[in-house]
Design an enzyme around this catalytic site. Structure first.
Site, mmCIF file in Angstrom:
data_model
loop_
_atom_site.group_PDB
_atom_site.id
_atom_site.type_symbol
_atom_site.label_atom_id
_atom_site.label_comp_id
_atom_site.label_asym_id
_atom_site.label_seq_id
_atom_site.Cartn_x
_atom_site.Cartn_y
_atom_site.Cartn_z
ATOM 1 C CB CYS A 83 -0.642 -0.063 1.064
ATOM 2 S SG CYS A 83 -2.152 -1.318 1.719
ATOM 3 N NE ARG A 88 4.704 1.670 -1.254
ATOM 4 C CZ ARG A 88 5.697 0.954 -1.089
ATOM 5 N NH1 ARG A 88 6.870 1.141 -1.345
ATOM 6 N NH2 ARG A 88 5.853 -0.075 -0.082
ATOM 7 C CD1 TRP A 112 -1.704 -4.544 -4.520
ATOM 8 C CD2 TRP A 112 -1.540 -6.502 -2.619
ATOM 9 N NE1 TRP A 112 -1.551 -6.663 -4.989
ATOM 10 C CE2 TRP A 112 -1.366 -7.035 -3.658
ATOM 11 C CE3 TRP A 112 -0.771 -6.822 -1.265
ATOM 12 C CZ2 TRP A 112 -0.941 -8.266 -3.947
ATOM 13 C CZ3 TRP A 112 -0.294 -8.310 -1.146
ATOM 14 C CH2 TRP A 112 -0.962 -8.935 -1.838
ATOM 15 C CG ASN A 124 1.427 1.056 3.914
ATOM 16 O OD1 ASN A 124 0.363 0.958 3.649
ATOM 17 N ND2 ASN A 124 2.533 1.106 2.985
ATOM 18 N N GLY A 125 1.265 -2.363 6.180
ATOM 19 C CA GLY A 125 1.467 -3.959 6.942
ATOM 20 C C GLY A 125 0.163 -5.114 6.636
ATOM 21 C CD GLU A 131 12.206 -10.587 -15.650
ATOM 22 O OE1 GLU A 131 12.157 -11.646 -14.787
ATOM 23 O OE2 GLU A 131 11.281 -9.448 -15.803
ATOM 24 C CE LYS A 182 9.024 -7.966 -16.163
ATOM 25 N NZ LYS A 182 10.070 -7.982 -15.400
ATOM 26 C CD GLU A 197 5.319 -8.929 -13.360
ATOM 27 O OE1 GLU A 197 6.124 -8.805 -14.082
ATOM 28 O OE2 GLU A 197 5.722 -8.237 -11.860
ATOM 29 C CG HIS A 236 13.048 -35.507 -20.641
ATOM 30 N ND1 HIS A 236 13.234 -36.374 -20.129
ATOM 31 C CD2 HIS A 236 14.231 -34.256 -20.859
ATOM 32 C CE1 HIS A 236 14.291 -36.415 -20.739
ATOM 33 N NE2 HIS A 236 15.151 -35.150 -21.112
ATOM 34 C CE LYS A 273 9.088 -1.163 -9.579
ATOM 35 N NZ LYS A 273 9.174 -2.032 -10.338
HETATM 36 O O1 M6R Z 1 11.914 -5.193 -5.048
HETATM 37 P P1 M6R Z 1 12.454 -6.157 -4.970
HETATM 38 O O2 M6R Z 1 13.721 -6.183 -6.333
HETATM 39 O O3 M6R Z 1 12.318 -6.803 -3.533
HETATM 40 O O4 M6R Z 1 11.100 -6.987 -5.786
HETATM 41 C C1 M6R Z 1 11.103 -8.388 -6.161
HETATM 42 C C2 M6R Z 1 9.870 -8.814 -7.125
HETATM 43 O O5 M6R Z 1 8.813 -8.544 -6.032
HETATM 44 C C3 M6R Z 1 9.587 -8.040 -8.165
HETATM 45 O O6 M6R Z 1 10.822 -8.311 -8.818
HETATM 46 C C4 M6R Z 1 8.318 -8.299 -8.972
HETATM 47 O O7 M6R Z 1 8.534 -9.651 -9.230
HETATM 48 C C5 M6R Z 1 8.531 -7.847 -10.479
HETATM 49 N N1 M6R Z 1 7.371 -7.603 -10.371
HETATM 50 C C6 M6R Z 1 8.549 -8.520 -11.859
HETATM 51 O O8 M6R Z 1 8.359 -7.503 -12.637
#
Ligand code: M6R
Length: 612
Positions: A2, A27, A74, A100-101, A487, A491, A494, A510, A607
C-alpha cells in the site's frame, strides 16, 4: 504494497495528499482514501478503485485542513471496497489511521476490543489500530504526551508489520507516525513536513528526508519532528539529501512508465557501471574492499531474491561459478527463509531487491546474518530497509523504477553483479586476465548495443499484434538463455495475463512437448555459441508439431523455418541476458497494449511486496 502519504503545514493538505497518492498508486490500487483535520473535526473520504475516483467524491474540494493522511490500498484482509479502504477511524471518530503491513494477531486484538465494547465496520486488520489507540488514550488521561504514548502502547500490542500515520482530533497540531518492517520516511520543508512510504510521493516538494528505522516513532508538527526509539526514548536522526530529480519520476512523453523504463536501459546500465569500471583499470569496489584472504574464506555464495530480482541472480550464477570458482546457489527468498539453509561464517549471502523493501528478502537476510554469514544488499533505493540490515550495500543506480513490471532494474542488477563477480575474480586471481578483460570490454559496449536493440521495436510490435490473442506462450533457452526465458515468461504473465511457461530447451521432451500443438507460440532465445545447435534442434521439434516461432539471437543461423527473427548484437554469452531480454520486455509491453490493459498497474500486483 500500500502507499502512504501525510502532510502537516500551512497549505491545504488534500491536493498535496492526492498528488502524492497518484505518484504512489503503483504500490497498490484497489482503493484509496484521505483524512484531513480542521476546526476540531476529522473528515474522512474514501472509495474503491483508482485514486482518480477520489477526485469525483462530492465535497473533496471542500477539505481545507492543513494536516492530513492518505492511503492507496493493496488488499490483504478484506476485499477491495469502500468500507475496507483506509483511513480507518475509531468508534468515537477521534482517531484516524492509515496502515501499511499486516497485523498478524489482529483476531486476538479484535476480540479484546469487542470484549471492551468496541465494534467494527470493516473486515480489515487495520481497524483495530485506531480503536486500540482510543483504548489507551482514555486510560492515559494524565500523560503529558498522551497521543504519542497511546500510539506507543497500541504498537506494543501489535505483532506483524506496520507503517502507520495517526491523526487525533483532540491534538490537532500533531501527527504521530511509526514503523516496523514496512517503509516510512519523513520529508522536511519550510514550516511543513511530509510523510510517505516511498520518496517519489513528495519528491516535488522536498529533497530532504529522515529515514525511520524499525521500531521508531516520530511526532510531527508543522515546524518540528521529534524521534523516539522502541522504548520511547528520544533519539536524533541525520537529514539525508535525496538527489533523484522529479522528472525521473514522470513519464517524460512516453505512454507508460514501463516503456520509458525499457528505453532508459542504455542510460541506466551506464549509470550502474559508473566509475566502477574504467578502461584498462581494475574494477573498483572500494566500498566492499574484500581482501584475497576474505574471499578465499567463502566456500559458498547464495543469491537470494524474489521475482525478477531472483531471475537476475540466476543470470549471474554462471559468472560467479566460472570466474570465481565458488559454488553459487540461487534461492527464492520466501523459500530460503524457511528452508534452514546451510549457512555459516564462511558463506557469502547476496540479497537482490530493487525496492529494498521486499519482506521475504529482508527476512532471508536477517536469517543469514543471525547465522554469521557475510551479507551484501544489492538495491536501487538509497536508504531502503534492506540496506540498513546488510553488512554491505551496493546500489544499482538505475533511477526510480515506477512500473510494476521490473525492466531496467533487472539489467542493472545483472550489470552490477557481473562487475562484482569480475572484482572477486581479480582479487582472487582465479581466472586468466584475458577472460576478465573480455567481459570488461563487452560491459563497456553495452549501452551502445542496448540502443541498437531498442531500434527493432517495430518488428516486435508487429509480432505482438499477430499473437496477442493467444492463451499460452512458451519460452525456450539453454544456459543463460534459459534464465532469460524465465524472466520473459514472468513479464508476459504479469502484464498481459497470458499463461506462459519457460523451459530449458533440453527438458521439453521430458513432458512439456505434449502441450505443443498447431499454432502455439514458442519463443526461442539463442545466444550461446556452444549451445546453439542443440537449441536449434529443440526448436525444430516444436516447429514440426506446428508451433509459430519467434527467435531472439545473435548467432548466424538458417532462419528460414522461423516466423520472426530478431537479431541482437553479439556479446560475451555470460552477459547476453542484458541484451536478449530487451526484445522480450517490449514483446510483453506491446501484447499488453494490444489487449488494452493497464501496463503499469497490472491486476492483483503491487510494486513492492512488503508483506509475506
Ligand atoms: O523490489 P524487489 O526487487 O525486491 O521486488 C521483487 C519482486 O517482487 C519483483 O521483481 C516482481 O517480481 C516484479 N513485479 C517483476 O516484474
Amino acid at each position: 504494497m500500500c502507499g502512504i502519504v501525510g502532510y502537516i503545514g500551512t497549505k491545504k493538505a488534500s491536493p498535496i495528499l492526492i498528488n502524492g497518492l497518484l505518484k504512489l498508486e503503483y504500490r497498490g490500487y484497489d482503493s484509496s482514501g484521505i483524512s484531513t483535520m480542521e476546526n476540531g473535526y476529522i473528515s474522512n473520504m474514501k472509495d474503491k478503485g483508482r485514486v482518480k475516483n477520489l477526485y469525483d467524491l462530492p465535497g473533496i474540494n471542500d477539505l481545507n485542513g492543513t494536516i492530513g493522511i492518505a492511503h492507496t490500498r493493496w488488499a490483504t484482509h478484506g476485499k477491495p471496497c469502500k468500507e475496507n479502504s483506509h483511513p480507518h477511524m475509531d468508534n468515537s471518530n477521534t482517531f484516524s489511521v492509515v496502515h501499511n503491513g499486516i497485523i498478524e494477531n489482529y483476531v486476538e486484538l479484535k476480540q479484546f476490543l469487542l470484549d471492551n465494547g468496541y465494534h467494527f465496520l470493516s473486515e480489515t486488520d487495520t481497524e483495530i489500530i485506531p480503536n486500540l489507540i482510543h483504548y489507551y488514550y482514555t486510560k492515559n488521561s494524565e500523560n503529558t504526551d498522551r497521543l504519542l504514548n497511546s500510539v506507543y502502547l497500541a504498537c506494543k500490542d501489535l505483532k506483524g508489520s506496520y507503517a502507520i500515520e495517526v491523526l487525533c482530533k483532540e491534538e490537532p497540531d500533531y501527527m504521530i507516525v511509526a514503523r516496523k518492517d514496512s517503509p516510512l520516511v519523513i520529508g522536511v520543508g519550510e514550516q511543513e513536513n511530509y510523510v510517505c512510504s516511498d520518496i517519489p510521493a513528495v519528491l516535488s516538494y522536498t529533497k530532504n528526508f529522515y529515514l525511520l528505522n524499525d521500531g521508531d516513532f516520530a511526532k510531527l508538527s508543522k515546524d518540528d519532528v521529534s524521534f523516539y526509539d522502541n522504548n520511547l526514548s528520544p533519539i536524533t536522526k541525520e537529514l539525508k539529501n535525496i538527489d533523484w530529480d522529479v522528472s525521473s519520476c514522470e513519464k517524460d512523453g512516453y505512454e507508460d512508465f514501463m516503456l520509458k523504463e525499457i528505453y532508459e536501459q542504455p542510460k541506466s546500465v551506464r549509470e550502474t557501471i559508473g566509475s566502477r569500471l574504467k578502461k584498462d583499470e581494475k574494477i573498483n569496489f572500494d566500498d566492499i574492499g574484500f581482501s584475497k584472504e576474505v574471499l578465499q574464506k567463502f566456500n559458498r555464495i547464495y543469491l537470494v531474491a524474489c521475482g525478477t530480482a531472483m531471475h537476475a541472480g540466476l543470470a549471474v550464477k554462471p559468472l560467479l561459478e566460472k570466474l570465481c570458482h565458488i559454488t553459487t546457489i540461487v534461492d527464492i527468498a520466501s523459500e530460503f527463509r524457511y528452508r534452514e539453509p546451510l549457512i555459516d561464517e564462511n558463506t557469502l549471502c547476496i540479497y537482490i531487491s530493487q525496492s529494498g523493501e521486499t519482506a521475504d528478502t529482508i527476512a532471508a537476510l536477517k536469517l543469514a546474518k543471525s547465522k554469521g554469514a557475510t551479507t551484501i544488499a544489492v538495491s536501487n533505493v538509497i536508504g531502503s530497509s534492506i540496506t540498513r540490515e546488510a553488512d554491505y550495500t551496493i546500489y544499482t543506480h538505475a533511477g526510480p523504477e515506477i512500473a510494476v513490471a521490473s525492466t531496467k532494474a533487472y539489467t542493472s542488477q545483472i550489470t552490477l553483479l557481473t562487475l562484482l563477480a569480475l572484482y572477486f575474480a581479480e582479487v582472487l586471481e582465479s581466472v586468466p586476465v584475458d577472460k576478465i578483460n573480455n567481459i570488461k570490454e563487452e560491459l563497456l559496449l553495452l549501452p551502445e548495443k542496448l540502443t541498437e536493440v531498442l531500434k527493432d521495436s517495430d518488428r516486435i510490435k508487429d509480432f505482438a499484434h499477430k499473437v496477442y490473442t493467444e492463451k499460452d506462450v512458451f519460452f525456450l533457452g539453454r544456459g543463460t538463455d534459459y534464465t532469460v526465458a524465465m524472466e520473459a515468461s514472468l513479464k508476459l504473465k504479469e502484464i498481459s495475463y497470458i499463461h506462459s511457461e519457460a523451459y530449458a530447451s533440453g527438458e521439453l521432451k521430458h513432458g512439456p512437448i505434449a502441450l505443443i500443438e498447431n499454432g502455439i507460440t514458442v519463443i526461442g532465445i539463442l545466444t550461446d555459441p556452444f549451445l546453439v545447435e542443440k537449441s536449434v534442434s529443440n526448436l525444430q521439434e516444436v516447429i514440426t508439431r506446428g508451433a509459430k516461432t519467434l527467435i531472439i539471437t545473435n548467432q548466424e543461423l538458417n532462419t528460414s523455418s522461423y516466423d520472426e527473427v530478431i537479431n541482437i548484437p553479439n556479446t560475451n554469452p555470460l552477459i547476453s541476458p542484458i541484451l536478449s531480454i530487451i526484445p522480450l520486455q517490449l514483446f510483453s509491453y506491446y501484447i499488453s497494449k494490444e489487449k488494452g490493459l493497464d501496463v503499469d498497474k497490472p491486476r492483483n500486483l503491487a510494486k513492492s511486496v512488503t508483506v509475506e
